[in-house]
Design a protein around this motif. Structure first.
Motif, PDB file in Angstrom:
ATOM      1  N   PHE A  98     -33.241  11.530   0.378  1.00 22.32           N
ATOM      2  CA  PHE A  98     -34.437  10.711   1.320  1.00 22.32           C
ATOM      3  C   PHE A  98     -34.299  11.001   3.220  1.00 22.32           C
ATOM      4  O   PHE A  98     -34.455  10.626   3.627  1.00 22.32           O
ATOM      5  CB  PHE A  98     -34.169   9.400   0.504  1.00 22.32           C
ATOM      6  CG  PHE A  98     -35.375   8.769   1.327  1.00 22.32           C
ATOM      7  CD1 PHE A  98     -36.261   8.676   1.401  1.00 22.32           C
ATOM      8  CD2 PHE A  98     -35.018   7.407   2.159  1.00 22.32           C
ATOM      9  CE1 PHE A  98     -37.503   7.469   1.828  1.00 22.32           C
ATOM     10  CE2 PHE A  98     -35.823   6.936   2.755  1.00 22.32           C
ATOM     11  CZ  PHE A  98     -37.026   6.710   2.064  1.00 22.32           C
ATOM     12  N   ILE A 136     -36.235  11.956   6.604  1.00 24.88           N
ATOM     13  CA  ILE A 136     -35.914  11.103   7.337  1.00 24.88           C
ATOM     14  C   ILE A 136     -35.374  11.257   8.963  1.00 24.88           C
ATOM     15  O   ILE A 136     -36.156  11.574   9.772  1.00 24.88           O
ATOM     16  CB  ILE A 136     -35.190   9.908   6.942  1.00 24.88           C
ATOM     17  CG1 ILE A 136     -35.870   8.877   6.411  1.00 24.88           C
ATOM     18  CG2 ILE A 136     -34.885   8.844   8.649  1.00 24.88           C
ATOM     19  CD1 ILE A 136     -35.254   7.481   5.860  1.00 24.88           C
ATOM     20  N   TRP A 161     -37.619  14.513   9.994  1.00 25.20           N
ATOM     21  CA  TRP A 161     -39.059  14.526  10.763  1.00 25.20           C
ATOM     22  C   TRP A 161     -38.556  13.517  11.659  1.00 25.20           C
ATOM     23  O   TRP A 161     -39.636  13.862  12.493  1.00 25.20           O
ATOM     24  CB  TRP A 161     -39.592  13.878   8.987  1.00 25.20           C
ATOM     25  CG  TRP A 161     -40.696  14.677   8.275  1.00 25.20           C
ATOM     26  CD1 TRP A 161     -40.761  15.378   8.756  1.00 25.20           C
ATOM     27  CD2 TRP A 161     -40.921  13.766   6.991  1.00 25.20           C
ATOM     28  NE1 TRP A 161     -41.842  15.848   6.745  1.00 25.20           N
ATOM     29  CE2 TRP A 161     -41.226  14.818   6.637  1.00 25.20           C
ATOM     30  CE3 TRP A 161     -40.189  12.275   5.595  1.00 25.20           C
ATOM     31  CZ2 TRP A 161     -41.291  15.107   5.036  1.00 25.20           C
ATOM     32  CZ3 TRP A 161     -40.845  12.791   4.494  1.00 25.20           C
ATOM     33  CH2 TRP A 161     -41.367  14.064   4.614  1.00 25.20           C
ATOM     34  N   GLY A 196     -44.787  14.916   0.891  1.00 24.23           N
ATOM     35  CA  GLY A 196     -44.906  13.062   0.466  1.00 24.23           C
ATOM     36  C   GLY A 196     -45.082  13.358  -1.167  1.00 24.23           C
ATOM     37  O   GLY A 196     -44.377  11.912  -1.195  1.00 24.23           O
ATOM     38  N   SER A 220     -44.535   9.675   9.032  1.00 22.16           N
ATOM     39  CA  SER A 220     -44.046   7.886   9.077  1.00 22.16           C
ATOM     40  C   SER A 220     -44.909   7.915   7.785  1.00 22.16           C
ATOM     41  O   SER A 220     -44.365   6.736   7.149  1.00 22.16           O
ATOM     42  CB  SER A 220     -45.103   7.382  10.009  1.00 22.16           C
ATOM     43  OG  SER A 220     -44.589   7.507  11.437  1.00 22.16           O
ATOM     44  N   ASN A 240     -45.498   9.322   4.768  1.00 19.06           N
ATOM     45  CA  ASN A 240     -44.239  10.158   3.812  1.00 19.06           C
ATOM     46  C   ASN A 240     -43.234   8.720   3.893  1.00 19.06           C
ATOM     47  O   ASN A 240     -42.733   9.063   1.734  1.00 19.06           O
ATOM     48  CB  ASN A 240     -44.144  11.224   4.793  1.00 19.06           C
ATOM     49  CG  ASN A 240     -44.793  12.522   4.167  1.00 19.06           C
ATOM     50  OD1 ASN A 240     -45.716  12.331   3.435  1.00 19.06           O
ATOM     51  ND2 ASN A 240     -44.540  13.036   4.873  1.00 19.06           N
ATOM     52  N   LEU A 241     -42.793   8.703   4.949  1.00 17.23           N
ATOM     53  CA  LEU A 241     -41.129   7.877   5.068  1.00 17.23           C
ATOM     54  C   LEU A 241     -41.736   6.409   4.706  1.00 17.23           C
ATOM     55  O   LEU A 241     -40.874   5.879   3.101  1.00 17.23           O
ATOM     56  CB  LEU A 241     -40.574   8.078   6.260  1.00 17.23           C
ATOM     57  CG  LEU A 241     -40.176   9.552   6.216  1.00 17.23           C
ATOM     58  CD1 LEU A 241     -39.357   9.023   7.962  1.00 17.23           C
ATOM     59  CD2 LEU A 241     -39.132   9.710   5.536  1.00 17.23           C
TER      60      LEU A 241
END
Length: 484
Positions: A66, A70, A73, A348, A398, A400-401
């Motif tokens: 994760f 971040i 991306w 995602g 954004s 996806n996170l």
């Protein structure tokens, strides 16, 4: 009929997609990219050897994945789609039942992560891309936009309203990038014929604003919508095509009207004159007629899902099958589809699956007493975070996170997971303050008619108003009409 203006330009939607560059794209040697790569590698390696308190081995490894996602991306150290497929591959290697290192009992199957590449939401978007590309191939988009503009010709501010309304409607079913490129091809002769000043800037800004706002209206309008649907489907929650429209279209129309009012007041003089070519020719070849029928049938079936009970995802495969079998679209057309966006959405979906399967979402959110925060304030914060981040990184990244983490709150607060996912997706789609915020903005900026300062002014006004409506008004209407 209006005269054809000189100086028309043609913008290729596919090359336009590449206009959405970040500052890091302009230099091969960029410390931000280097930091992203090194930080991503360090995150994964550290989480392989150090187990975090409160997490098992799988959860710790997922935390490393994760963090890596971040960093990659946000910095765009590698292409967004490259990060997406890396996420899927790392989940298979590190936390699945086929992991290289022992995960323990109850590990997710590796097919769960590879399956994200063929998730039903991906099929839905594939059908949307096929319809959008067919509209461009048979020039349906240009012809429709010209015909629909005719009732708005005469008064300058009314013309801008027509441009924005048509752009928004088209972007509900076509990519925002292709819609913006099409509308600029229609309107650029008008824009270049105007003297430099507010009127030129206002018309140019109205197109990307309408494309960004219009994209929130349907599940196929923009990738964050698909990411939200995919996350909800993985959680066993179904939101139909029509339900999404009932939730988003009223917000879209209100925000579009307010955006037009602001742009007209700030930029468009009441005595301005526009000379727009509204001539249109619809192709009548066999292939074009077949495409018109298939596209119309697909959209009709999407909007009547609650009547025939055939999933919109299944309907999305209909145009792919018929158009290829009837040779209306070819293998070259299929290869030309925006596959990187599809793989980005798949990444995602897989990221959300991994976060939920390992309990990472509960671990990350467990330190805050979310239940003590008023529901309206929580929705406002989530929408605001989505809007702020999507102004500086891609809307898809954004979403996806933020969506997997946001949905994890549903177990501790009174707000439903569906509402949270939709709010974050729509909040991400409203990020349009900078040329780098979204491809439509990049296209507008590339024409030389939209100063960054004016783009920021309009983006902030539209975004803040949209977030307020999304947080404090839209949920009330959702409850009233029973879409949540």
């Amino acid at each position: 009929m209006a005269r054809r203006s000189r100086g028309a330009v043609s913008i290729n939607p596919r090359s336009a997609q590449n206009m959405s560059t970040r500052p890091s794209d302009f230099s091969k040697k960029n410390p931000v990219k280097t930091f992203g790569v090194l930080g991503a590698v360090a995150s994964i390696v550290i989480c392989l050897f150090i187990q975090l308190p409160g997490l098992d081995a799988a959860g710790t490894r997922m935390f490393g994945i994760f963090l890596a996602a971040i960093l990659l991306w946000v910095t765009e150290a590698v292409p967004l789609a490259g990060t997406a497929v890396l996420v899927i591959f790392l989940e298979v290697l590190l936390i699945s039942d086929h992991a290289l290192l022992d995960v323990g009992d109850g590990a997710p199957t590796y097919t769960k992560f590879f399956g994200a590449l063929a998730n039903p939401v991906i099929i839905l978007f594939l059908g949307g891309f096929m319809v959008a590309d067919g509209a461009a191939k048979y020039k349906l988009d240009r012809a429709l936009s010209a015909v629909l503009l005719r009732p708005f010709i005469g008064k300058p501010r009314l013309t801008v309203l027509g441009v924005m309304l048509i752009t928004a409607i088209m972007s509900m079913f076509m990519s925002n990038t292709a819609t913006t490129a099409t509308m600029f091809a229609v309107m650029m002769p008008v824009i270049t014929a105007l003297p430099e000043g507010k009127a030129r800037t206002g018309i140019a800004l109205s197109i990307p604003v309408a494309a960004n706002v219009g994209g929130i209206g349907t599940p196929v309008g923009t990738p964050p919508n698909a990411i939200a649907l995919g996350a909800l489907e993985n959680a066993g929650l179904a939101v139909t095509f029509l339900q999404w429209m009932l939730a988003a279209v009223p917000l879209m129309l209100v925000l579009l009207a307010l955006s037009w009012a602001f742009i007209a007041w700030r930029y468009i003089p009441v005595d301005a004159t526009f000379d727009i070519d509204t001539s249109a020719r619809f192709e009548r070849s066999r292939n074009a007629v077949i495409f018109y029928v298939v596209a119309g049938l697909t959209i009709l079936l999407w909007m009547t899902e609650s009547l025939h009970h055939v999933s919109a995802n299944i309907v999305g495969f209909l145009p792919v099958v018929i158009l290829l079998m009837a040779k209306v679209m070819s293998g070259d057309d299929l290869r030309a589809l925006d596959w990187p966006v599809l793989w980005l959405v798949a990444g995602g979906i897989a990221l959300g699956s991994g976060v939920a399967a390992t309990g990472l979402d509960k671990w990350m959110l467990g330190s805050i007493q979310w239940a003590s925060i008023p529901g309206a304030l929580l929705i406002f914060v989530l929408a605001l975070v989505g809007w702020v981040t999507s102004n500086v990184i891609s809307h898809s990244a954004s979403a996806n996170l933020l969506i997997p983490m946001g949905m994890g709150l549903a177990t501790t607060v009174s707000t439903s997971a569906a509402e949270i996912a939709i709010v974050i997706a729509l909040g991400c789609s409203l990020g349009m303050c900078l040329p780098i915020s979204t491809p439509p903005n990049a296209i507008a900026y590339s024409t030389g008619t939209t100063p960054t300062r004016e783009m920021a002014v309009v983006g902030i006004v539209v975004g803040v108003v949209g977030i307020i409506l999304l947080a404090f008004v839209a949920p009330l209407t959702w409850s009233a009409i029973g879409v949540m």
